[in-house]
Design an enzyme around this catalytic site. Structure first.
Site, PDB file in Angstrom:
ATOM      1  N   HIS A 135     -42.458  85.337 -60.953  1.00  0.00           N
ATOM      2  CA  HIS A 135     -43.442  85.803 -59.950  1.00  0.00           C
ATOM      3  C   HIS A 135     -44.189  84.565 -59.458  1.00  0.00           C
ATOM      4  O   HIS A 135     -44.336  83.580 -60.200  1.00  0.00           O
ATOM      5  CB  HIS A 135     -44.391  86.772 -60.663  1.00  0.00           C
ATOM      6  N   ASP A 212     -44.908  85.067 -69.474  1.00  0.00           N
ATOM      7  CA  ASP A 212     -45.581  85.962 -68.523  1.00  0.00           C
ATOM      8  C   ASP A 212     -45.157  87.378 -68.886  1.00  0.00           C
ATOM      9  O   ASP A 212     -44.055  87.815 -68.544  1.00  0.00           O
ATOM     10  CB  ASP A 212     -45.166  85.580 -67.097  1.00  0.00           C
ATOM     11  N   GLN A 215     -44.979  92.400 -66.990  1.00  0.00           N
ATOM     12  CA  GLN A 215     -44.126  93.599 -66.892  1.00  0.00           C
ATOM     13  C   GLN A 215     -43.580  94.013 -68.258  1.00  0.00           C
ATOM     14  O   GLN A 215     -42.869  95.026 -68.353  1.00  0.00           O
ATOM     15  CB  GLN A 215     -42.955  93.348 -65.928  1.00  0.00           C
ATOM     16  N   LYS A 238     -51.458  97.027 -64.933  1.00  0.00           N
ATOM     17  CA  LYS A 238     -50.054  97.445 -64.987  1.00  0.00           C
ATOM     18  C   LYS A 238     -49.784  98.226 -66.265  1.00  0.00           C
ATOM     19  O   LYS A 238     -48.649  98.637 -66.516  1.00  0.00           O
ATOM     20  CB  LYS A 238     -49.139  96.213 -64.929  1.00  0.00           C
ATOM     21  N   CYS A 376     -43.673  89.194 -54.370  1.00  0.00           N
ATOM     22  CA  CYS A 376     -44.252  87.916 -54.825  1.00  0.00           C
ATOM     23  C   CYS A 376     -43.242  87.141 -55.658  1.00  0.00           C
ATOM     24  O   CYS A 376     -43.595  86.501 -56.661  1.00  0.00           O
ATOM     25  CB  CYS A 376     -45.546  88.130 -55.606  1.00  0.00           C
TER      26      CYS A 376
HETATM   27  N1  7TS Z   1     -46.308  88.191 -63.333  1.00  0.00           N
HETATM   28  C1  7TS Z   1     -45.490  89.227 -63.089  1.00  0.00           C
HETATM   29  C2  7TS Z   1     -44.152  89.291 -63.750  1.00  0.00           C
HETATM   30  C3  7TS Z   1     -45.907  90.231 -62.223  1.00  0.00           C
HETATM   31  O1  7TS Z   1     -45.101  91.263 -61.987  1.00  0.00           O
HETATM   32  C4  7TS Z   1     -47.176  90.131 -61.608  1.00  0.00           C
HETATM   33  C5  7TS Z   1     -47.643  91.138 -60.597  1.00  0.00           C
HETATM   34  C6  7TS Z   1     -47.984  89.047 -61.941  1.00  0.00           C
HETATM   35  C7  7TS Z   1     -47.519  88.089 -62.792  1.00  0.00           C
HETATM   36  C8  7TS Z   1     -49.371  88.905 -61.387  1.00  0.00           C
HETATM   37  O2  7TS Z   1     -50.171  89.891 -61.915  1.00  0.00           O
HETATM   38  P1  7TS Z   1     -51.677  90.099 -61.381  1.00  0.00           P
HETATM   39  O3  7TS Z   1     -52.114  91.338 -62.073  1.00  0.00           O
HETATM   40  O4  7TS Z   1     -52.448  88.907 -61.815  1.00  0.00           O
HETATM   41  O5  7TS Z   1     -51.582  90.237 -59.902  1.00  0.00           O
HETATM   42  N2  7TS Z   1     -46.603  91.839 -59.952  1.00  0.00           N
HETATM   43  C9  7TS Z   1     -46.724  92.668 -58.907  1.00  0.00           C
HETATM   44  C10 7TS Z   1     -45.658  93.384 -58.383  1.00  0.00           C
HETATM   45  O6  7TS Z   1     -44.520  93.357 -58.843  1.00  0.00           O
HETATM   46  N3  7TS Z   1     -46.066  94.102 -57.338  1.00  0.00           N
HETATM   47  O7  7TS Z   1     -47.376  93.881 -57.167  1.00  0.00           O
HETATM   48  C11 7TS Z   1     -47.803  92.987 -58.136  1.00  0.00           C
END
Ligand code: 7TS
Length: 418
Positions: A135, A212, A215, A238, A376
């Site tokens: 990401h 990371d 997910q 999430k 992203c």
């Molecule tokens: N890493 C992964 C694997 C992600 O899927 C996301 C967000 C992030 C980092 C960043 O997370 P945040 O909570 O700091 O924004 N992924 C997604 C997505 O798949 N659709 O919207 C956000």
């Protein structure tokens, strides 16, 4: 009546999806006159009543600042906030609660490691390895660091199924490597990476690994001691908690060596105009007033996940993914992007000659929420030579009937465009 985790009976042998759905008020509404089919869980999952209620209890009965008040409310808020940290510690099996640093989410977590660890220990000519399926949150901060320090970013490639090439990873590791950053579960492809093996591979070279887990944490048990990862980040929103909650786990010996990410209140022992002595972990990495209500909500979401049974939830999601993959890949003109053997909860797809945004818009008209775009993860789109994909991502409250609605609507989209 306010719901508490104790009032949620554990869902046993067979997954009682109706029972679980009843816990999520947002799911019970119509969108464009159709029952909501929420399949955008990888972007943000929904929040159960018990977590909403825990936030309300804080706002109605406990709202005050933490760590600094001698008064009753502040002590209650502090107890709840630090209680949430204990829950996180058990959730990921960290050795100590002080290894769990509260952040706004995975993005802030990775930036914290980049500023606090990267800027201190990575210099000119050093190398950082990430994977081809990161990401942007696990790409851009490292690019920023490489630019500043004249270090080099190296990338583990993947095959056409969306699986990392571990032999290539071995070839990239060397004495210049100072950090590996790898996604546990890809948000764009669903691939579950063999992070435990990769961490062992990196550790042979003495290289620390950041995972990371944005997910992964919502969908599978995570044991940071078993993984032996050096850093692990995830976002609360999430995993059934409010936005603004999240965690950086780090091994205490590494967190202790790091520079603070931000300076300010609550992260100091003493301040004079000549010198500041920083507080001990975890406070030294948590400057200022945090998102108290959100982090308490994260603690409640962890209680909820434990109460319903994480393994049964994961088994239900695996069955949804299997069913959706079989049903949707059989539709003529649909191509699944990301066909790794080991996948979690994400089905990305494209349809010949139809832009994913058009797919997303028509699905929305039918009350179905998916994400359409690059997720992203633009380098993933480039690797698979697509501008974007449509992505359905599942949670334990989704049903096979919802997948059937999705599949039938995809068939209609194809009809409309043919
Ligand atoms: N890493 C992964 C694997 C992600 O899927 C996301 C967000 C992030 C980092 C960043 O997370 P945040 O909570 O700091 O924004 N992924 C997604 C997505 O798949 N659709 O919207 C956000």
């Amino acid at each position: 009546m306010v719901q508490t985790v104790d009032s949620i009976a554990a869902v046993s042998d067979s997954w009682d999806v109706a029972r679980v759905r009843a816990d999520f008020p947002v799911l019970h509404q119509t969108v464009n006159g159709k029952p909501l089919v929420y399949l955008d869980n990888a972007a943000s999952s929904q929040v159960p009543q018990v977590v909403i209620d825990r936030g309300s209890i804080y706002l109605e009965q406990e709202h005050s600042n933490i760590h600094r008040g001698v008064h009753y409310l502040s002590q209650r808020a502090t107890t709840a906030y630090e209680g949430a940290r204990e829950k996180v510690k058990r959730f990921i099996n960290a050795r100590e609660a002080r290894e769990c640093i509260f952040v706004r989410g995975a993005t802030e977590g990775i930036n914290l490691v980049m500023y606090g660890y990267g800027r201190k220990f990575i210099g000119e000519g050093d190398e950082i390895i990430i994977s081809a399926m990161e990401h942007h949150a696990n790409i851009v901060p490292w690019q920023m660091l490489c630019q500043e320090k004249r270090a080099r970013l190296r990338v583990i490639p993947m095959n056409d199924a969306g699986e990392l090439l571990l032999d290539e990873f071995d070839g990239l590791l060397n004495e210049r490597t100072k950090l590996v950053g790898v996604v546990h579960v890809s948000n764009a492809l669903g691939t579950i990476n063999p992070v435990k093996e990769m961490i062992a591979q990196a550790h042979k070279y003495g290289v620390p690994v950041l995972v990371d887990g944005a997910q992964a944490a919502p969908h599978m048990p995570v044991d940071v001691q078993d993984l032996d990862c050096d850093f692990f980040v995830f976002s609360g929103h999430k995993m059934y908690a409010p936005t603004g909650s999240g965690i950086v786990y780090g091994k205490a010996e590494l967190l202790e060596k790091m520079d603070p990410f931000q300076g300010g209140g609550d992260m100091i022992k003493t301040v004079t105009f000549e010198k500041t002595i920083y507080a001990d972990l975890p406070n030294r990495l948590e400057a200022g007033t945090p998102a108290i209500a959100s982090q308490i909500g994260l603690g409640a979401a962890i209680d909820y996940l434990n109460a319903i049974g994480r393994e049964q939830a994961a088994a239900h999601e695996a069955e949804l993914l299997r069913y959706a993959t079989e049903r949707i890949s059989a539709i003529e003109g649909v191509r699944i992007v990301g066909t790794a053997k080991n996948k979690a909860s994400v089905l990305s797809f494209v349809i010949d000659d139809i832009h994913p945004h058009d797919i997303g818009t028509i699905l929305d008209q039918e009350g179905i929420a998916v994400r359409a775009g690059h997720h992203c993860a633009q380098p993933v789109m480039q690797r698979f030579n697509v501008p974007a994909t449509a992505r359905a991502s599942f949670a334990f409250y989704n049903t096979k009937e919802e997948i059937e609605v999705l599949a039938r609507t995809i068939e209609r989209v194809i009809e409309i465009f043919s």
